[in-house]
Design an enzyme around this catalytic site. Structure first.
Site, short mmCIF file in Angstrom:
data_model
loop_
_atom_site.label_atom_id
_atom_site.label_comp_id
_atom_site.label_asym_id
_atom_site.label_seq_id
_atom_site.Cartn_x
_atom_site.Cartn_y
_atom_site.Cartn_z
N LYS A 23 7.50 2.98 1.51
CA LYS A 23 7.22 2.52 2.89
C LYS A 23 7.33 0.99 2.99
O LYS A 23 7.93 0.47 3.91
CB LYS A 23 5.79 2.94 3.32
CG LYS A 23 5.57 4.44 3.35
CD LYS A 23 4.20 4.80 3.89
CE LYS A 23 3.02 4.32 3.05
NZ LYS A 23 2.94 4.89 1.70
N ARG A 98 -3.71 6.45 8.78
CA ARG A 98 -3.88 7.28 7.58
C ARG A 98 -4.87 8.40 7.81
O ARG A 98 -5.08 9.22 6.92
CB ARG A 98 -4.38 6.41 6.44
CG ARG A 98 -3.29 6.01 5.43
CD ARG A 98 -3.94 5.11 4.43
NE ARG A 98 -3.33 4.97 3.16
CZ ARG A 98 -2.58 3.92 2.79
NH1 ARG A 98 -2.25 2.99 3.66
NH2 ARG A 98 -2.16 3.82 1.56
N ARG A 137 5.90 -0.90 -10.69
CA ARG A 137 6.34 -1.82 -9.65
C ARG A 137 5.58 -3.16 -9.66
O ARG A 137 4.45 -3.24 -10.08
CB ARG A 137 6.29 -1.15 -8.28
CG ARG A 137 4.91 -0.90 -7.73
CD ARG A 137 4.99 -0.14 -6.42
NE ARG A 137 3.67 0.02 -5.85
CZ ARG A 137 3.43 0.65 -4.72
NH1 ARG A 137 4.39 1.21 -4.03
NH2 ARG A 137 2.19 0.74 -4.26
N ARG A 171 -0.16 -4.95 -8.48
CA ARG A 171 -1.38 -4.60 -7.76
C ARG A 171 -2.41 -3.98 -8.67
O ARG A 171 -2.08 -3.18 -9.55
CB ARG A 171 -1.04 -3.62 -6.63
CG ARG A 171 -0.53 -4.30 -5.40
CD ARG A 171 0.00 -3.34 -4.38
NE ARG A 171 -0.88 -2.20 -4.11
CZ ARG A 171 -0.63 -1.30 -3.16
NH1 ARG A 171 0.45 -1.41 -2.41
NH2 ARG A 171 -1.43 -0.28 -2.96
N ARG A 182 -5.12 8.17 -5.04
CA ARG A 182 -4.43 7.77 -3.81
C ARG A 182 -3.55 8.91 -3.28
O ARG A 182 -3.45 9.13 -2.07
CB ARG A 182 -3.60 6.50 -4.05
CG ARG A 182 -4.51 5.26 -4.21
CD ARG A 182 -3.80 4.10 -4.87
NE ARG A 182 -2.70 3.59 -4.10
CZ ARG A 182 -1.73 2.83 -4.61
NH1 ARG A 182 -1.72 2.50 -5.90
NH2 ARG A 182 -0.77 2.40 -3.84
P1 AMP Z 1 -1.28 0.54 0.54
O1 AMP Z 1 -0.92 -0.90 0.30
O2 AMP Z 1 -0.81 1.04 1.87
O3 AMP Z 1 -0.87 1.43 -0.60
O4 AMP Z 1 -2.87 0.58 0.60
C1 AMP Z 1 -3.66 0.20 -0.50
C2 AMP Z 1 -5.08 0.68 -0.27
O5 AMP Z 1 -5.64 0.06 0.91
C3 AMP Z 1 -5.23 2.17 -0.03
O6 AMP Z 1 -5.29 2.91 -1.24
C4 AMP Z 1 -6.54 2.23 0.77
O7 AMP Z 1 -7.66 2.06 -0.09
C5 AMP Z 1 -6.43 0.99 1.62
N1 AMP Z 1 -5.79 1.24 2.93
C6 AMP Z 1 -4.58 0.75 3.35
N2 AMP Z 1 -4.31 1.17 4.60
C7 AMP Z 1 -5.35 1.95 4.96
C8 AMP Z 1 -5.65 2.70 6.14
N3 AMP Z 1 -4.81 2.75 7.19
N4 AMP Z 1 -6.82 3.39 6.16
C9 AMP Z 1 -7.68 3.37 5.12
N5 AMP Z 1 -7.45 2.69 3.98
C10 AMP Z 1 -6.30 1.98 3.89
#
Ligand code: AMP
Length: 228
Positions: A23, A98, A137, A171, A182
């Site tokens: 994404k 989400r 990554r 990360r 996740r």
């Molecule tokens: P991402 O960078 O999208 O993989 O997000 C990393 C982490 O941030 C996720 O595993 C969640 O803990 C949190 N997170 C990101 N976006 C959301 C969202 N829309 N709702 C809830 N938690 C989020």
């Protein structure tokens, strides 16, 4: 939710898919090609954690465990970002919504600005391969270009092809154990949004297991008509 700068004609695109589906990579490419703003709630939350804000402090441990941050925190952070003027160009939502609560809040926000979702695009991938994808990554800390140990290594180890930066970052939650949590959070709380958007008539699915450029091409075919 109010205070957003989205205009009636600004495109609104949603990228759906489990962690590792690509994404972020694809949102960056759409940003460059179509002049849209990539809006990643994960990036916004990591910035809040780094800045040590109250929201960041609350989000930190949840993010480290691979769970979802509360809808209240995420919606507040998203609303603030959407209020910035650049979002008037149109947005690619990456990692948001989400949960169904977030999707409904987005609908309310868009309705208030007489705006609508142009497409919710599901990046279809094979779960079993996401752990390998994520574990390898890393990104350039200077320009944000994404890399992978196996699939997209920089031409010279440790040096960004794009900007020459040497500050490569991994990360904290990109480890095999957290990835499993996740993925679980994705399937239980986010995957139902595929049906949600299908019922609204805006769902598109694309195969996201192939070459990055082929996936970008398939995405561009969906995005180009709504950005004219
Ligand atoms: P991402 O960078 O999208 O993989 O997000 C990393 C982490 O941030 C996720 O595993 C969640 O803990 C949190 N997170 C990101 N976006 C959301 C969202 N829309 N709702 C809830 N938690 C989020």
């Amino acid at each position: 939710m109010d205070g957003a700068t989205l205009t009636k004609t600004a495109p609104v695109l949603i990228l759906l898919g489990p962690p590792g589906a690509g994404k972020g990579t694809q949102a960056r490419m759409l940003e460059e090609r179509f002049g849209l703003v990539q809006l990643s709630t994960g990036d916004l939350l990591r910035a809040a954690v780094a800045a040590g804000t109250d929201a960041g402090k609350e989000a930190k441990s949840v993010m480290e465990s691979g769970g979802l941050v509360s809808d209240g925190i995420v919606l507040a952070i998203l609303k603030d970002r959407l209020a910035e003027p650049d979002c008037a160009k149109g947005v690619v939502l990456d990692g948001f919504p989400r949960t169904t609560v977030q999707a409904e809040a987005l609908d309310a926000l868009l309705k208030a600005s007489q705006q609508q979702i142009d497409a919710a695009i599901s990046l279809e991938v094979v779960d079993a391969q996401m752990v390998t994808r994520i574990s390898g990554r890393f990104t350039c800390g200077s320009c944000g270009e994404g890399y992978h140990d196996t699939f997209k290594a920089p031409k010279t180890l440790g040096i960004c092809d794009n900007c020459g930066g040497t500050d490569m970052k991994r990360r904290a939650d990109d480890n095999a154990e957290t990835v499993i949590s996740r993925l679980d959070a994705y399937h239980t709380q986010t995957a139902p949004l595929i049906t949600y958007y299908d019922q609204k008539g805006v769902l598109k699915k694309i195969d996201a297991m192939g070459d990055i450029n082929d996936i970008a091409k398939a995405l561009a075919e969906i995005v180009a008509p709504v950005t004219v």
